[in-house]
Design a protein around this motif. Structure first.
Motif, PDB file in Angstrom:
ATOM      1  N   UNK A  48       0.746  -1.187  -0.072  1.00 56.10           N
ATOM      2  CA  UNK A  48       0.031   0.176   0.111  1.00 56.10           C
ATOM      3  C   UNK A  48       0.898   1.267  -0.009  1.00 56.10           C
ATOM      4  N   UNK A  49       2.104   1.002   0.622  1.00 58.51           N
ATOM      5  CA  UNK A  49       2.908   2.368   0.532  1.00 58.51           C
ATOM      6  C   UNK A  49       4.338   2.031   0.294  1.00 58.51           C
ATOM      7  N   UNK A  50       5.060   2.424  -0.466  1.00 54.87           N
ATOM      8  CA  UNK A  50       6.482   1.975  -1.068  1.00 54.87           C
ATOM      9  C   UNK A  50       7.366   3.368  -0.597  1.00 54.87           C
ATOM     10  N   UNK A  51       8.304   3.013   0.138  1.00 56.79           N
ATOM     11  CA  UNK A  51       9.338   3.991   0.516  1.00 56.79           C
ATOM     12  C   UNK A  51      10.645   3.729   0.241  1.00 56.79           C
TER      13      UNK A  51
ATOM     14  N   UNK B  67      17.450   4.718 -11.834  1.00 54.22           N
ATOM     15  CA  UNK B  67      16.167   3.928 -11.310  1.00 54.22           C
ATOM     16  C   UNK B  67      16.209   3.999  -9.893  1.00 54.22           C
ATOM     17  N   UNK B  68      15.079   4.143  -9.345  1.00 50.58           N
ATOM     18  CA  UNK B  68      14.925   4.209  -7.829  1.00 50.58           C
ATOM     19  C   UNK B  68      14.188   2.976  -7.231  1.00 50.58           C
ATOM     20  N   UNK B  69      12.965   2.708  -7.707  1.00 53.97           N
ATOM     21  CA  UNK B  69      12.195   1.563  -7.110  1.00 53.97           C
ATOM     22  C   UNK B  69      11.164   1.114  -8.172  1.00 53.97           C
ATOM     23  N   UNK B  70      10.709  -0.177  -8.086  1.00 53.23           N
ATOM     24  CA  UNK B  70       9.831  -0.709  -8.883  1.00 53.23           C
ATOM     25  C   UNK B  70       8.688  -1.099  -8.190  1.00 53.23           C
ATOM     26  N   UNK B  71       7.612  -0.576  -8.542  1.00 55.60           N
ATOM     27  CA  UNK B  71       6.058  -1.124  -8.039  1.00 55.60           C
ATOM     28  C   UNK B  71       5.639  -2.155  -8.810  1.00 55.60           C
ATOM     29  N   UNK B  72       4.778  -2.866  -8.078  1.00 52.72           N
ATOM     30  CA  UNK B  72       4.231  -4.166  -8.734  1.00 52.72           C
ATOM     31  C   UNK B  72       2.610  -4.093  -8.347  1.00 52.72           C
TER      32      UNK B  72
ATOM     33  N   UNK C 191      16.263  22.165  -1.294  1.00 51.73           N
ATOM     34  CA  UNK C 191      14.893  22.649  -1.883  1.00 51.73           C
ATOM     35  C   UNK C 191      13.706  21.677  -1.300  1.00 51.73           C
ATOM     36  N   UNK C 192      13.758  20.445  -1.409  1.00 48.86           N
ATOM     37  CA  UNK C 192      12.893  19.655  -0.913  1.00 48.86           C
ATOM     38  C   UNK C 192      13.588  18.534  -0.186  1.00 48.86           C
ATOM     39  N   UNK C 193      13.058  18.078   0.635  1.00 49.80           N
ATOM     40  CA  UNK C 193      13.609  16.883   1.773  1.00 49.80           C
ATOM     41  C   UNK C 193      12.845  15.644   1.604  1.00 49.80           C
ATOM     42  N   UNK C 194      11.596  15.733   0.937  1.00 49.29           N
ATOM     43  CA  UNK C 194      10.853  14.457   0.895  1.00 49.29           C
ATOM     44  C   UNK C 194       9.651  14.778  -0.315  1.00 49.29           C
ATOM     45  N   UNK C 195       9.829  13.657  -1.000  1.00 54.49           N
ATOM     46  CA  UNK C 195       8.909  13.289  -2.358  1.00 54.49           C
ATOM     47  C   UNK C 195       7.776  12.324  -2.146  1.00 54.49           C
ATOM     48  N   UNK C 196       6.632  12.715  -2.119  1.00 49.49           N
ATOM     49  CA  UNK C 196       5.370  11.692  -2.277  1.00 49.49           C
ATOM     50  C   UNK C 196       4.648  11.821  -3.256  1.00 49.49           C
ATOM     51  N   UNK C 197       4.578  10.497  -4.019  1.00 52.98           N
ATOM     52  CA  UNK C 197       4.116  10.138  -5.119  1.00 52.98           C
ATOM     53  C   UNK C 197       2.864   9.161  -4.975  1.00 52.98           C
ATOM     54  N   UNK C 198       1.922   9.241  -6.189  1.00 49.19           N
ATOM     55  CA  UNK C 198       0.716   8.464  -6.248  1.00 49.19           C
ATOM     56  C   UNK C 198       1.137   7.689  -7.318  1.00 49.19           C
ATOM     57  N   UNK C 199       1.059   6.475  -7.484  1.00 50.70           N
ATOM     58  CA  UNK C 199       1.268   5.415  -8.542  1.00 50.70           C
ATOM     59  C   UNK C 199      -0.015   4.754  -8.642  1.00 50.70           C
ATOM     60  N   UNK C 200      -0.563   4.826 -10.115  1.00 48.88           N
ATOM     61  CA  UNK C 200      -1.844   4.212 -10.492  1.00 48.88           C
ATOM     62  C   UNK C 200      -1.296   2.885 -11.488  1.00 48.88           C
ATOM     63  N   UNK C 201      -2.195   1.875 -11.235  1.00 41.41           N
ATOM     64  CA  UNK C 201      -2.053   0.799 -11.963  1.00 41.41           C
ATOM     65  C   UNK C 201      -3.526   0.456 -12.597  1.00 41.41           C
TER      66      UNK C 201
ATOM     67  N   UNK D  31       9.613   9.118  -1.201  1.00 40.53           N
ATOM     68  CA  UNK D  31      10.959   8.982  -1.367  1.00 40.53           C
ATOM     69  C   UNK D  31      11.654  10.068  -0.231  1.00 40.53           C
ATOM     70  N   UNK D  32      12.508   9.349   0.482  1.00 43.11           N
ATOM     71  CA  UNK D  32      13.182  10.536   1.358  1.00 43.11           C
ATOM     72  C   UNK D  32      14.581  11.037   1.004  1.00 43.11           C
ATOM     73  N   UNK D  33      14.857  12.019   0.939  1.00 47.84           N
ATOM     74  CA  UNK D  33      16.128  12.865   0.125  1.00 47.84           C
ATOM     75  C   UNK D  33      17.078  12.927   1.054  1.00 47.84           C
ATOM     76  N   UNK D  34      18.468  12.059   0.630  1.00 50.34           N
ATOM     77  CA  UNK D  34      19.496  12.086   1.577  1.00 50.34           C
ATOM     78  C   UNK D  34      20.559  13.229   1.349  1.00 50.34           C
ATOM     79  N   UNK D  35      20.569  14.093   2.317  1.00 51.60           N
ATOM     80  CA  UNK D  35      21.596  15.229   1.893  1.00 51.60           C
ATOM     81  C   UNK D  35      23.053  14.798   1.804  1.00 51.60           C
ATOM     82  N   UNK D  36      23.565  15.400   0.908  1.00 57.49           N
ATOM     83  CA  UNK D  36      25.202  15.411   0.363  1.00 57.49           C
ATOM     84  C   UNK D  36      25.801  16.569   0.642  1.00 57.49           C
TER      85      UNK D  36
END
Length: 831
Positions: free
Chosen positions: A257-260, A272-277, A323-333, A347-352
């Protein structure tokens, strides 16, 4: 600084806004709150205020008067921010300079505020001002593509409870004025179900609550209304078109239900970051699934993309943690039957550590006076690092061992202050390198250089080379002779180090010192004004002051001791025996005198000093050299053998006195010695010797003798007449001034108890006056026992001076005694 709270302030523009929108009052209790903690003040204002609207009274809130704002050249430093505010120094108030749009300034970040600094100089002060922008309901909820309806194709076999995600409306307002609720137009088949995101946003789904019947309702036209919570309330509408399809009774289902996932900032494009199924139980086209990302904000849509067939999410833009420290997306199948499944991806952005600290010099004071006390602020630095956590933590340092330190004042502000007293004479300038380093791995750093000059203060008095000086000058010098040169130095600079030499006013023997010497004020050369005489002045001291040209001037004194060096310019002077023109002193030596018998002592002095005054006595000529000798050092005349009857009665000794100078000077003295046991023998011998020496004709002698007898008888008569008058006169006056020299009497048995001294302890004097004096007197000492003879070279005999126990200080003599003495005197004169 102790915390300070200021009363709320309501601008006139805001009162007008309140009157128009009275219903907002229940939500905003305080329209403007001002607080100041530790040099910081905070204001709260609504957005969209007109230009010139008052934000707050800065002078009052900071406890400053208007004169301080003007004299301190108060100014606002905003850095890279837009100048939303302006400081009116004449009134001490902060006003709106540009229109403030909270949504443009902060987006959906709450609370929304911006900060800037106010700097004052002389002395330097730094205050931070934070302005919080309050949201007003100036935006209505808006659906993306609101002019295009939302279309759904739903199979009639769709089970009750099937969810259909709808587009979310966007409302740029925040808090209570943001999107609050969705309303679906009334219908029998669908209801709305709202959900809240972790970030506070809302999204909505349309849920089938009653099975569809294509034969009865093949098409639905619905309206989705989004409303906010503002006053007055605003809303946005979008149409929903539902087409009922034939049965496709299974919708895609995601396995989570939630991908992190975590993603590093600055990740390269295409990574590529992650693959949803998701899976669909239908077969054929109804089971074929395609993936898509639901409508996102423009900033997010440009960063991520998904492969519609595989469900892999890729980076397609620049990820910046700042600018952004976290991104939240909604994926539709979605399957081909129109059924859709959704899932969330976070997506949690890791500071460099990709940003080095940035150093801005806000203020710098140079040159700095060397008398600045420790703790003086020299520069104010603003150092920022846009990274986070340890990557954004800064350590500020000074390169090398310098008398400065860094102190943190406000956030991101650092003060460069002095750590000790300065001495321009030791170090006149400093090159200061300030380095700011973050705590990242690897750490990044940046540096800036400051060139500080130290200005001089007249804090050093002139110093002489020595504590005191001693100079030597030989007597009889020529006027203008250069004696000595004093020298002082001053470690200050320029005018503070310019030295003048001054001669302190002082009296020497009743005369100003300036009558003895002169001093060159520029060179310090000391010159003699007069010729010095060692016998008058042997040494003297003077004080010289060295004064610099500072304001006020500093000075120091030194003592100069002038030593006059003696020259052998004075011959010895014989004090005894005294040589007179009319008579000679004769010392008597009895024939029974033993070896070493003290006859007399030659007393001489030399007014010179040192070896120039060392005297030696030598016997130059003598009637009988084998009878007498002279002490080399003490001038004593003693017998060197036993006196016998063959020795002449009259002995004449010539003694020379020499000093030890170069060249030496000398003086001579003639000493007459009578070798006899009685006065008649002396008189007879001296008469015969004188007669043989002075006269060659007996006739002449008798004529003179006859004349003397006649004169004696005449004078005897006169003496008897004036004796009484002389007796009375002596009662009124005892001591007289005489033109004749004083003849000191030296006792024959003189014992030199002072070693090599040249003067005895006691002297007896005998004073005689010539016939041209009005009075005559003789003084006889009491202490002596040796007879002293006075002889006239032209006479034929001597008269013994009989010592008396009476002194001239005793009672006056009787007239008979006086007449006897005058007789003896006249007798000696005529013979």
């Amino acid at each position: 600084m102790a915390p300070v709270r200021c009363l709320p302030y309501i601008s006139p523009g805001w009162r007008s806004f309140w009157g128009v929108r009275r219903r907002i009052g229940s939500l905003l209790l305080l329209l403007l709150a001002v607080s100041m903690v530790g040099g910081q003040i905070r204001y709260s204002i609504p957005e969209e205020m007109k230009k010139g609207s008052v934000i707050g009274n800065v002078a009052q809130d900071l406890g400053l008067d208007l004169k301080r704002l003007r004299s301190g050249r108060a100014r606002i430093v905003t850095g890279e921010n837009v100048h939303y505010t302006e400081l009116e120094k004449d009134k001490g108030i902060l006003v709106v300079n540009e229109r403030i749009d909270r949504e443009q300034l902060c987006g959906d970040v709450t609370p929304c505020s911006f900060s800037f600094e106010m700097i004052l100089e002389n002395p330097m002060e730094l205050h931070r001002i934070t302005v919080e922008v309050l949201d007003i309901n100036d935006h209505a909820p808006v659906f993306p593509n609101k002019d295009k309806p939302i279309s759904f194709e739903i199979s009639e076999s769709a089970a009750v409870g099937v969810r259909f995600p709808l587009q979310s409306a966007e409302d740029l307002d925040v808090s209570q004025s943001a999107l609050q609720n969705y309303i679906l137009s009334p219908n029998d088949n669908f209801i709305l179900k709202q959900h809240a995101n972790p970030d506070g946003g809302k999204y909505v789904e349309m849920v089938l609550q009653k099975p569809l019947d294509r034969e009865r309702h093949p098409h639905f036209s619905l309206k989705l209304i989004a409303v906010d919570g503002g006053t007055p309330q605003r809303s946005g509408t979008v149409n929903i078109d539902v087409t009922v399809l034939d049965a496709n009774d299974n919708d895609p289902v995601f396995n989570q239900s939630v991908y992190k996932a975590s993603v590093l900032e600055n990740t390269k494009t295409g990574t590529s970051i992650i693959t949803v199924n998701a899976t669909d139980a239908d077969s054929g086209l109804n089971g074929h699934i395609t993936y898509s990302l639901s409508k996102m904000k423009e900033s997010v849509a440009d960063i991520f993309t998904i492969d519609e067939n595989t469900g892999t999410i890729y980076v397609c833009g620049q990820i910046d943690y700042e600018k952004y420290r976290k991104y939240e997306l909604r994926v539709e199948a979605k399957d081909h039957g129109g059924l859709t499944g959704t899932s969330k991806v976070i997506f949690d952005v890791v500071d460099v550590n990709d940003n080095a600290p940035i150093i801005n010099v806000m203020s710098f004071s140079s040159p700095l006076s060397e008398d600045a006390i420790p703790g003086t602020t020299i520069a104010i630095l603003n150092i920022k690092d846009t990274d986070s956590e340890r990557n954004g933590q800064i350590k500020c340092s000074i390169d090398g061992k310098l008398p400065f330190k860094i102190e943190s004042s406000l956030t991101n502000y650092y003060n460069l202050v002095s750590d000790q007293h300065f001495d321009r004479e030791s170090v006149s300038e400093y090159n200061i390198t300030i380095t700011a380093t973050d705590f990242g791995s690897p750490p990044l750093s940046s540096s800036t250089k400051l060139h500080l000059k130290i200005s001089d203060v007249n804090d050093n008095a002139p110093l002489f080379d020595k504590i005191s000086y001693t100079a030597y000058i030989t007597e009889n010098n020529s006027p203008g002779f250069s004696i000595f040169t004093v020298s002082a130095r001053d470690s200050d600079w320029n005018q503070n180090a310019r030295i003048s030499y001054l001669l302190e006013d002082k009296q020497l023997s009743g005369s100003p010192v300036s009558t003895y010497v002169s001093l060159n004020s520029e060179t310090g050369v000391l010159n003699a004004i007069r010729s010095f005489d060692y016998e008058q002045v042997k040494q003297f001291e003077l004080v010289i002051k060295a004064q610099d040209g500072g304001s006020p001037p500093l000075s120091s004194n030194v003592t100069v001791k002038i030593m006059i060096q003696d020259q052998n310019d004075n011959p010895p002077q014989v004090l005894y025996p005294v040589q007179t023109g009319g008579s000679l002193v004769a010392e008597m030596v009895p024939r029974s005198a033993d070896v070493g018998y003290l006859v007399t002592k030659v007393v001489a002095v030399d007014v010179d000093s040192g070896q120039n005054a060392w005297l030696s006595y030598k016997l130059q000529k003598a009637t009988d050299r084998a009878l007498f000798e002279v002490g080399l050092q003490n001038g004593e005349i003693r017998t060197i053998r036993q006196v016998n009857d063959k020795d002449a009665v009259k002995q004449r000794l010539t003694v020379i006195v020499e000093d030890n100078g170069q060249p030496s000077r000398s003086a001579t003295v003639v000493v007459n010695v009578a070798v006899a046991d009685s006065f008649p023998e002396v008189l007879s011998e001296f008469t015969e010797l004188t007669h043989d020496k002075e006269y060659n004709d007996n006739l002449t002698f008798y004529l003179v003798l006859a004349l003397a007898v006649v004169s004696f008888l005449f004078i005897t008569c006169l003496v008897v007449i004036i004796s009484v008058k002389i007796y009375r006169w002596r009662q009124s006056r005892i001591l007289y001034h005489s033109n004749l020299p004083v003849i000191p009497y030296y006792p024959p048995r003189y014992s030199d108890t002072l070693g090599t001294g040249t003067l005895p302890h006691v002297y007896n004097y005998e004073v005689c006056r010539t016939t041209d004096s009005r009075k005559s007197d003789c003084k006889f000492g009491r202490a002596g026992s040796q007879n002293v003879l006075i002889m006239d070279p032209s006479s034929t005999g001597t008269i013994q001076r009989i010592q008396s126990e009476k002194s001239i200080l005793d009672e006056p003599d009787s007239p008979l005694e006086v007449s006897q003495r005058i007789f003896l005197y006249l007798f000696s004169f005529f013979i």
